[in-house]
Design an enzyme around this catalytic site. Structure first.
Site, PDB file in Angstrom:
ATOM      1  N   THR A 137       0.810  -1.216   0.000  1.00 54.55           N
ATOM      2  CA  THR A 137       0.000   0.000   0.000  1.00 54.55           C
ATOM      3  C   THR A 137       0.848   1.274   0.000  1.00 54.55           C
ATOM      4  OG1 THR A 137      -1.536   1.260   1.396  1.00 54.55           O
ATOM      5  CG2 THR A 137      -0.097  -0.266   2.534  1.00 54.55           C
ATOM      6  N   ASP A 138       0.271   2.366  -0.485  1.00 53.27           N
ATOM      7  CA  ASP A 138       0.973   3.653  -0.415  1.00 53.27           C
ATOM      8  C   ASP A 138       1.010   4.191   1.014  1.00 53.27           C
ATOM      9  OD1 ASP A 138      -1.719   4.308  -0.167  1.00 53.27           O
ATOM     10  OD2 ASP A 138      -1.725   5.841  -1.740  1.00 53.27           O
ATOM     11  N   GLU A 139       0.190   3.584   1.913  1.00 56.85           N
ATOM     12  CA  GLU A 139       0.142   4.101   3.292  1.00 56.85           C
ATOM     13  C   GLU A 139       1.459   3.907   4.030  1.00 56.85           C
ATOM     14  OE1 GLU A 139      -3.318   3.383   5.600  1.00 56.85           O
ATOM     15  OE2 GLU A 139      -4.652   3.506   3.881  1.00 56.85           O
ATOM     16  N   TYR A 162      -2.096  -0.614  10.938  1.00 53.58           N
ATOM     17  CA  TYR A 162      -2.203  -1.274   9.623  1.00 53.58           C
ATOM     18  C   TYR A 162      -0.998  -0.943   8.750  1.00 53.58           C
ATOM     19  CZ  TYR A 162      -3.393  -1.687   4.667  1.00 53.58           C
ATOM     20  OH  TYR A 162      -3.339  -1.953   3.317  1.00 53.58           O
ATOM     21  N   LYS A 166       2.076  -3.308   7.309  1.00 54.26           N
ATOM     22  CA  LYS A 166       2.389  -3.479   5.874  1.00 54.26           C
ATOM     23  C   LYS A 166       3.837  -3.057   5.605  1.00 54.26           C
ATOM     24  CE  LYS A 166       0.017  -4.604   2.907  1.00 54.26           C
ATOM     25  NZ  LYS A 166      -0.366  -5.952   2.359  1.00 54.26           N
TER      26      LYS A 166
HETATM   27  P1  NAD Z   1      -9.665  -7.451   1.979  1.00 52.60           P
HETATM   28  O1  NAD Z   1      -9.683  -7.154   3.438  1.00 52.60           O
HETATM   29  O2  NAD Z   1     -10.869  -7.179   1.165  1.00 52.60           O
HETATM   30  O3  NAD Z   1      -9.293  -8.988   1.738  1.00 52.60           O
HETATM   31  C1  NAD Z   1      -8.312  -9.650   2.477  1.00 52.60           C
HETATM   32  C2  NAD Z   1      -8.458 -11.143   2.237  1.00 52.60           C
HETATM   33  O4  NAD Z   1      -7.412 -11.822   2.964  1.00 52.60           O
HETATM   34  C3  NAD Z   1      -9.782 -11.726   2.742  1.00 52.60           C
HETATM   35  O5  NAD Z   1     -10.329 -12.603   1.787  1.00 52.60           O
HETATM   36  C4  NAD Z   1      -9.399 -12.481   4.008  1.00 52.60           C
HETATM   37  O6  NAD Z   1     -10.228 -13.593   4.275  1.00 52.60           O
HETATM   38  C5  NAD Z   1      -7.975 -12.910   3.658  1.00 52.60           C
HETATM   39  N1  NAD Z   1      -7.149 -13.149   4.861  1.00 52.60           N
HETATM   40  C6  NAD Z   1      -7.029 -12.349   5.945  1.00 52.60           C
HETATM   41  N2  NAD Z   1      -6.203 -12.901   6.849  1.00 52.60           N
HETATM   42  C7  NAD Z   1      -5.779 -14.069   6.313  1.00 52.60           C
HETATM   43  C8  NAD Z   1      -4.901 -15.096   6.746  1.00 52.60           C
HETATM   44  N3  NAD Z   1      -4.294 -15.012   7.937  1.00 52.60           N
HETATM   45  N4  NAD Z   1      -4.678 -16.157   5.939  1.00 52.60           N
HETATM   46  C9  NAD Z   1      -5.296 -16.232   4.729  1.00 52.60           C
HETATM   47  N5  NAD Z   1      -6.153 -15.309   4.270  1.00 52.60           N
HETATM   48  C10 NAD Z   1      -6.387 -14.234   5.052  1.00 52.60           C
HETATM   49  O7  NAD Z   1      -8.401  -6.669   1.409  1.00 52.60           O
HETATM   50  P2  NAD Z   1      -8.183  -5.971  -0.005  1.00 52.60           P
HETATM   51  O8  NAD Z   1      -8.722  -4.603   0.037  1.00 52.60           O
HETATM   52  O9  NAD Z   1      -8.617  -6.913  -1.073  1.00 52.60           O
HETATM   53  O10 NAD Z   1      -6.587  -5.844  -0.001  1.00 52.60           O
HETATM   54  C11 NAD Z   1      -5.779  -6.886  -0.525  1.00 52.60           C
HETATM   55  C12 NAD Z   1      -4.320  -6.499  -0.378  1.00 52.60           C
HETATM   56  O11 NAD Z   1      -4.076  -5.284  -1.086  1.00 52.60           O
HETATM   57  C13 NAD Z   1      -3.905  -6.222   1.073  1.00 52.60           C
HETATM   58  O12 NAD Z   1      -2.626  -6.749   1.267  1.00 52.60           O
HETATM   59  C14 NAD Z   1      -3.888  -4.707   1.180  1.00 52.60           C
HETATM   60  O13 NAD Z   1      -2.944  -4.268   2.132  1.00 52.60           O
HETATM   61  C15 NAD Z   1      -3.484  -4.315  -0.222  1.00 52.60           C
HETATM   62  N6  NAD Z   1      -3.968  -3.014  -0.686  1.00 52.60           N
HETATM   63  C16 NAD Z   1      -5.294  -2.695  -0.605  1.00 52.60           C
HETATM   64  C17 NAD Z   1      -5.735  -1.467  -1.105  1.00 52.60           C
HETATM   65  C18 NAD Z   1      -7.185  -1.075  -1.063  1.00 52.60           C
HETATM   66  O14 NAD Z   1      -7.510   0.067  -1.378  1.00 52.60           O
HETATM   67  N7  NAD Z   1      -8.113  -1.981  -0.728  1.00 52.60           N
HETATM   68  C19 NAD Z   1      -4.808  -0.566  -1.666  1.00 52.60           C
HETATM   69  C20 NAD Z   1      -3.465  -0.918  -1.707  1.00 52.60           C
HETATM   70  C21 NAD Z   1      -3.053  -2.154  -1.224  1.00 52.60           C
HETATM   71  O1  DAU Z   2      -4.176   3.882   0.332  1.00 53.36           O
HETATM   72  C1  DAU Z   2      -4.378   2.511   0.236  1.00 53.36           C
HETATM   73  C2  DAU Z   2      -5.237   2.042   1.379  1.00 53.36           C
HETATM   74  O2  DAU Z   2      -6.549   2.499   1.122  1.00 53.36           O
HETATM   75  C3  DAU Z   2      -5.220   0.535   1.579  1.00 53.36           C
HETATM   76  O3  DAU Z   2      -3.935   0.124   1.927  1.00 53.36           O
HETATM   77  C4  DAU Z   2      -6.206   0.115   2.678  1.00 53.36           C
HETATM   78  O4  DAU Z   2      -6.262  -1.298   2.760  1.00 53.36           O
HETATM   79  C5  DAU Z   2      -7.564   0.657   2.313  1.00 53.36           C
HETATM   80  O5  DAU Z   2      -8.477   0.360   3.352  1.00 53.36           O
HETATM   81  C6  DAU Z   2      -7.506   2.167   2.090  1.00 53.36           C
HETATM   82  O6  DAU Z   2      -7.226   2.857   3.325  1.00 53.36           O
HETATM   83  P1  DAU Z   2      -7.997   4.193   3.752  1.00 53.36           P
HETATM   84  O7  DAU Z   2      -7.921   4.332   5.214  1.00 53.36           O
HETATM   85  O8  DAU Z   2      -7.559   5.346   2.931  1.00 53.36           O
HETATM   86  O9  DAU Z   2      -9.484   3.780   3.267  1.00 53.36           O
HETATM   87  P2  DAU Z   2     -10.923   3.961   3.922  1.00 53.36           P
HETATM   88  O10 DAU Z   2     -11.923   3.568   2.886  1.00 53.36           O
HETATM   89  O11 DAU Z   2     -11.031   3.337   5.266  1.00 53.36           O
HETATM   90  O12 DAU Z   2     -11.018   5.541   4.118  1.00 53.36           O
HETATM   91  C7  DAU Z   2     -10.855   6.420   3.020  1.00 53.36           C
HETATM   92  C8  DAU Z   2     -10.931   7.835   3.564  1.00 53.36           C
HETATM   93  O13 DAU Z   2     -12.262   8.081   4.019  1.00 53.36           O
HETATM   94  C9  DAU Z   2     -10.042   8.068   4.769  1.00 53.36           C
HETATM   95  O14 DAU Z   2      -9.515   9.390   4.718  1.00 53.36           O
HETATM   96  C10 DAU Z   2     -10.981   7.931   5.971  1.00 53.36           C
HETATM   97  C11 DAU Z   2     -12.310   8.428   5.412  1.00 53.36           C
HETATM   98  N1  DAU Z   2     -13.524   7.781   5.994  1.00 53.36           N
HETATM   99  C12 DAU Z   2     -13.592   6.428   5.998  1.00 53.36           C
HETATM  100  C13 DAU Z   2     -14.695   5.787   6.509  1.00 53.36           C
HETATM  101  C14 DAU Z   2     -14.777   4.279   6.552  1.00 53.36           C
HETATM  102  C15 DAU Z   2     -14.574   8.567   6.432  1.00 53.36           C
HETATM  103  O15 DAU Z   2     -14.515   9.806   6.389  1.00 53.36           O
HETATM  104  N2  DAU Z   2     -15.672   7.925   6.931  1.00 53.36           N
HETATM  105  C16 DAU Z   2     -15.783   6.584   7.014  1.00 53.36           C
HETATM  106  O16 DAU Z   2     -16.824   6.066   7.510  1.00 53.36           O
END
Ligand code: NAD
Ligand code: DAU
Length: 358
Positions: A137-139, A162, A166
């Site tokens: 992630t970019d975080e 989180y 990562k």
């Molecule tokens: P998600 O939470 O939707 O899915 C995570 C999956 O991992 C689920 O299916 C869960 O059952 C599985 N999992 C969790 N713990 C596990 C374990 N111990 N063993 C096996 N499986 C397990 O997450 P996502 O949004 O699909 O993100 C996927 C990956 O991409 C993550 O590594 C996250 O850090 C990264 N990522 C997400 C975003 C985003 O915006 N969602 C952005 C950048 C990077």
């Molecule tokens: O940047 C990549 C990341 O993006 C991934 O690594 C994470 O897995 C993914 O969850 C996401 O993280 P964020 O914290 O940015 O996403 P989230 O959807 O939780 O929140 C997006 C923005 O919205 C953040 O600034 C918090 C705000 N927010 C979120 C929720 C859930 C609100 O204002 N209200 C809310 O109820």
């Protein structure tokens, strides 16, 4: 070209599901083994509409990446060309309320997967074509001010449990390349949105709350900026990285679509108001409530994606507004999926997180 055997971890989650659905359709010689613990975020029903021809190339294993003996058995049984590692605890708010699971899955789980991959890679004579792709992630880079972008050399500065977990996992992955030569690649991506995203994250949560006329909880002043990327474009980027990316490298992936949270919420209200016939004074914008901020809330993320654009010729194919509208339509059309994923656990989470914000 021979078949490629891929281990996808976390393939029943949001991005993993989209990735598997895309590669099984587009990459006819890829076979996927999907290892997922099916936590609250994983859902096997994401594949229930698959035709037999796709199912034949998809083996699901219900298991945990922290389970060393399961990994040993699996790597002995299957000869993987690629490990695409998505499995993680992924929600920042959950990491604030319960960080331990993040340490265990994101750090220890990644470590065990690296160990199993390394052992199998060595036993098979260190094949050059093997790849361990770590989806990150970019975080990890922390928060930006109003100017500037995250590049691949931006120092790590994570803010939440989180992002700290990562970051730690990224360091392990990089160390396995430098120390043991395991062909690893890391991608650091910005905020994804699209079908199958669990409705705890901003965009699906707001879509569902708008549809149900519930309050729209915007953290703090709502002026935090995220760089949004349609999940389909992210998955295309990951395939490019697997095909052309260089081992040991990091690639930042971003949408080039910076938006303030409040603007995203307004857009969602406006899209849905047209569909729900809520115009004028009935606008869903009236549902917006500013609630207490997320502790350690990063102000702005923005990716400099020039490396992947220049080296691998990848850039997002979808425009933010169009992809957002398509996402709204997906949630409107898939109410059954939404009902299915909103288990008792989901309802409990919504109560805990939003009651305390007031
Ligand atoms: P998600 O939470 O939707 O899915 C995570 C999956 O991992 C689920 O299916 C869960 O059952 C599985 N999992 C969790 N713990 C596990 C374990 N111990 N063993 C096996 N499986 C397990 O997450 P996502 O949004 O699909 O993100 C996927 C990956 O991409 C993550 O590594 C996250 O850090 C990264 N990522 C997400 C975003 C985003 O915006 N969602 C952005 C950048 C990077
Ligand atoms: O940047 C990549 C990341 O993006 C991934 O690594 C994470 O897995 C993914 O969850 C996401 O993280 P964020 O914290 O940015 O996403 P989230 O959807 O939780 O929140 C997006 C923005 O919205 C953040 O600034 C918090 C705000 N927010 C979120 C929720 C859930 C609100 O204002 N209200 C809310 O109820």
């Amino acid at each position: 070209m021979g078949t490629k055997n891929i281990l996808v971890t976390g393939g029943a989650g949001f991005i993993g599901t989209n990735f598997i659905r895309q590669v099984l359709v587009e990459m006819k010689n890829w076979r996927v083994v999907n290892l997922d613990a099916l936590t609250y975020a994983g859902n096997l029903a994401n594949f229930q509409d698959f035709s037999t021809s796709l199912t034949n190339r998809h083996r699901f294993i219900h298991g945990d990446i922290r389970d060393k003996s399961l990994l040993a058995r699996l790597f002995a049984e299957e000869s993987f060309d690629i490990v695409a590692h998505f499995a993680a605890e992924s929600h920042v708010d959950r990491s604030i309320l319960g960080p331990e699971a993040f340490l265990e899955t994101n750090v220890e789980g990644t470590f065990h997967l690296l160990e199993a991959s390394l052992k199998s890679w060595k036993e098979r004579g260190r094949p050059k074509r093997f790849r361990f792709l770590h989806i990150s992630t970019d975080e990890v880079y922390g928060s930006l001010g109003p100017e500037g972008y995250f590049t691949e050399s931006t120092p790590y500065d994570p803010s939440s449990p989180y992002s700290a977990s990562k970051a730690a996992s990224d360091h392990f992955v990089r160390a396995y390349f430098r120390t043991y030569g395991l062909p690893t690649i890391i991608t650091n991506c910005s905020n994804n949105f699209g079908p199958y995203q669990f409705p705890e994250k901003l965009i699906p949560l707001m879509i569902l709350n708008i549809m149900e006329e519930k309050p729209l909880p915007v953290y703090g002043d709502g002026k935090q900026v995220r760089d949004w990327l349609y999940v389909i474009d992210h998955c295309d980027g990951l395939v490019r990285v697997l095909q052309e990316g260089r081992p040991g490298e990091t690639y930042n992936i971003g949408g080039g679509a910076e938006r303030q949270n409040i603007d995203v919420v307004h857009m969602l209200c406006d899209f849905l108001d047209v569909r729900l016939d809520r115009t004028g004074r009935k606008s869903s914008r009236n549902l917006i409530q500013f609630v207490s901020d997320r502790p350690g809330h990063d102000r702005r993320y923005a990716i400099d994606a020039s490396k992947i654009r220049g080296e691998l010729k990848w850039s997002p194919a979808h425009k933010f507004e169009e992809a957002l509208e398509a996402t709204v339509d997906w949630y409107v059309a898939n109410k059954d999926w939404v009902e299915m994923v909103r288990s008792g656990e989901y309802r409990k989470w919504i109560e805990i997180n939003y009651d305390r914000r007031g």
